[in-house]
Scaffold this motif. Structure first.
Motif, short mmCIF file in Angstrom:
data_model
loop_
_atom_site.label_atom_id
_atom_site.label_comp_id
_atom_site.label_asym_id
_atom_site.label_seq_id
_atom_site.Cartn_x
_atom_site.Cartn_y
_atom_site.Cartn_z
N ALA A 177 37.01 37.48 33.26
CA ALA A 177 38.30 37.63 33.93
C ALA A 177 38.57 36.35 34.71
N VAL A 178 39.65 35.67 34.38
CA VAL A 178 40.01 34.44 35.07
C VAL A 178 41.02 34.78 36.16
N LEU A 179 40.69 34.45 37.39
CA LEU A 179 41.49 34.87 38.54
C LEU A 179 42.42 33.76 39.05
N GLY A 180 43.51 34.20 39.67
CA GLY A 180 44.42 33.28 40.34
C GLY A 180 44.16 33.24 41.83
N SER A 181 42.92 33.54 42.20
CA SER A 181 42.48 33.56 43.60
C SER A 181 41.02 33.13 43.62
N GLY A 182 40.41 33.11 44.81
CA GLY A 182 38.98 32.89 44.86
C GLY A 182 38.25 34.04 44.19
N VAL A 183 37.05 33.79 43.67
CA VAL A 183 36.35 34.85 42.94
C VAL A 183 35.88 35.98 43.85
N ASP A 184 35.99 35.79 45.15
CA ASP A 184 35.63 36.86 46.09
C ASP A 184 36.84 37.66 46.53
N VAL A 185 38.01 37.33 46.00
CA VAL A 185 39.25 38.03 46.38
C VAL A 185 39.70 38.90 45.20
N ILE A 186 39.66 40.21 45.37
CA ILE A 186 39.97 41.13 44.28
C ILE A 186 41.47 41.43 44.29
N TYR A 187 42.14 40.98 43.23
CA TYR A 187 43.58 41.21 43.11
C TYR A 187 43.92 41.46 41.64
N PRO A 188 44.54 42.63 41.34
CA PRO A 188 45.00 43.68 42.25
C PRO A 188 43.84 44.52 42.80
N SER A 189 44.04 45.06 43.99
CA SER A 189 42.95 45.76 44.69
C SER A 189 42.48 47.01 43.96
N GLU A 190 43.37 47.63 43.16
CA GLU A 190 42.96 48.85 42.43
C GLU A 190 41.94 48.56 41.33
N ASN A 191 41.72 47.28 41.05
CA ASN A 191 40.75 46.91 40.02
C ASN A 191 39.35 46.64 40.60
N ARG A 192 39.11 47.16 41.79
CA ARG A 192 37.82 46.91 42.46
C ARG A 192 36.63 47.36 41.60
N GLN A 201 28.65 42.68 33.27
CA GLN A 201 28.64 42.46 31.82
C GLN A 201 29.14 41.09 31.39
N GLY A 202 29.77 40.38 32.28
CA GLY A 202 30.33 39.07 31.97
C GLY A 202 30.50 38.29 33.25
N ALA A 203 31.72 37.85 33.53
CA ALA A 203 31.94 37.06 34.75
C ALA A 203 33.40 37.08 35.17
N VAL A 204 33.60 36.96 36.48
CA VAL A 204 34.92 36.62 37.00
C VAL A 204 34.86 35.14 37.34
N VAL A 205 35.91 34.42 36.97
CA VAL A 205 35.89 32.95 37.02
C VAL A 205 37.16 32.45 37.71
N SER A 206 37.03 31.36 38.45
CA SER A 206 38.21 30.75 39.07
C SER A 206 37.93 29.29 39.39
N GLU A 207 39.00 28.49 39.43
CA GLU A 207 38.86 27.12 39.92
C GLU A 207 39.23 27.04 41.39
N PHE A 208 39.74 28.16 41.94
CA PHE A 208 40.19 28.15 43.33
C PHE A 208 39.02 28.43 44.27
N PRO A 209 39.01 27.79 45.43
CA PRO A 209 37.86 27.91 46.33
C PRO A 209 37.64 29.32 46.86
N ILE A 210 36.46 29.53 47.38
CA ILE A 210 36.10 30.83 47.95
C ILE A 210 37.12 31.22 49.02
#
Length: 374
Positions: A177-192, A201-210
């Motif tokens: 899952a490639v995020l438009g936020s830091g990898v520690d920021v869950i958005y949308p929140s219902e996908n917690r 099983q895989g990874a959440v990935v982002s280029e944006f800082p923590i």
């Protein structure tokens, strides 16, 4: 040594006016942070993309480097506490497909695990508000690609993206899952819950800082990573201005394949996909075979010997009543009363044959006695 390289590239990423491309140019010239920190202004200006103004910015940062290095140590501690991995474009874990695109991020943050098999990835993207047709089509394509153990990348958004990740989890297939936020920021929140499952099983990935918030301007940059990590991108339902079309544009610019599932001409959710098919920007697909035939040479190392039978071939051996009902149905939900009226069959016959068609896997029932082709 790895930390030294990360520290150096992280420092470069914090310098004003230095983007990914200019940083890569610097990395080609300087073999170590020592060489960079001690070179002259004239040496800097000889590097492609580094003009007088940027050289001046670099000089200011070099003089204040201790502040940056202290900040870096704080970032490392925060990452360790949150179990976040930080890698650079020089790291062996860095996704190989992404490394070769223009403006590849020089630093990636991720939670979970990155695997070398991600070089065989495909991405699936689409609207946040899919129709029943879009939902089922997304499930079908994701299930069949997962059965072939082809990793699938998406953007963790509501709608199509979330369906992709959920199906991959259910089928025990690698997904990022490639995020438009830091990898520690869950958005949308219902996908917690989904977020936690993806990390397992895989990874959440982002280029944006923590800690980076999901600002609107982040998502176009996120989309180029989705396409960049993939061999090709599949668009399932998109409005005429949908973000998924931006992913398709990036894929084309990156020399990747783009596929789109056609939809009804009166469906707003299919305006974008139909448009890029019409313009020749995407290949029309109706089944997984259409993708495999286009990418077979690239996917050959991971494809199983057994190939999928085309969906069209599944609709065989229908009796007369089943055929009537199947012809009445389309790719939008239709109520049993309409099926009864249009087919001319008694309700009892409709129900029996609808059940038979479900068992054969060619239609699906939704809530309220509504049915749809698959």
């Amino acid at each position: 040594m790895v930390e030294d390289s990360l520290k150096f590239i992280w420092f470069l990423s914090k310098i004003n006016k230095l983007g990914n491309t200019k940083i890569r140019n610097l990395l080609r010239v300087f073999n170590s942070s020592y060489d960079f920190l001690n070179c002259s202004i004239n040496e800097l200006r000889r590097i492609d993309g580094i003009d007088t103004n940027i050289a001046a910015e670099i000089e200011c940062a070099r003089k204040d480097r201790q502040r940056y290095f202290t900040e870096f140590e704080n970032v490392l501690r925060d990452a360790e506490r949150k179990k976040i991995n930080i890698i650079t474009i020089l790291s062996k874990e860095y996704p190989s497909n992404l490394k070769h695109i223009f403006d590849a991020p020089v630093i990636l943050y991720y939670k979970g695990i990155l695997k070398t098999s991600d070089k065989y990835s495909l991405s699936i993207v689409g609207t946040r508000n899919p129709t029943e047709y879009g939902k089922y089509t997304c499930e079908k394509f994701t299930e069949k690609l997962s059965a072939l153990e082809i990793p699938i990348i998406s953007g963790f958004a509501r709608g199509i993206d979330s369906i992709v990740h959920k199906v991959c989890i259910n089928k025990n297939n690698l997904t990022y899952a490639v995020l438009g936020s830091g990898v520690d920021v869950i958005y949308p929140s219902e996908n917690r819950k989904l977020y936690s499952e993806i990390i397992e099983q895989g990874a959440v990935v982002s280029e944006f800082p923590i800690g980076a918030k999901p600002d609107k301007v982040n998502f176009p940059r996120r989309n180029r990573i989705i396409s960049g990590m993939s061999l090709g991108s599949i668009v399932i339902e998109s409005g005429i201005k949908g973000g998924s079309l931006l992913t398709a544009e990036f894929a084309l610019d990156q020399g990747k394949e783009v596929f789109a599932v056609p939809g009804y001409i009166n469906s707003k959710q299919s305006e974008g996909t139909n448009e890029i098919i019409k313009k020749g920007q995407a290949k029309l697909i109706t089944c997984v075979d259409d993708i495999l035939s286009e990418l077979e040479h690239k996917l050959k190392p991971v494809l199983k010997k057994e190939m999928f039978v085309k969906e069209a071939e599944v609709v065989t051996n229908l009796n007369e009543a089943e055929k009537k009902i199947y012809d009445v149905l389309g790719y939008e939900l239709k109520h049993i009363d309409s099926i009864n009226e249009e087919s001319g069959l008694p309700i009892s016959d409709c129900l029996v044959n609808l059940l038979s068609l479900e068992f054969k896997g060619v239609i699906r029932q939704s809530m309220g006695k509504n049915f749809i082709r698959v």
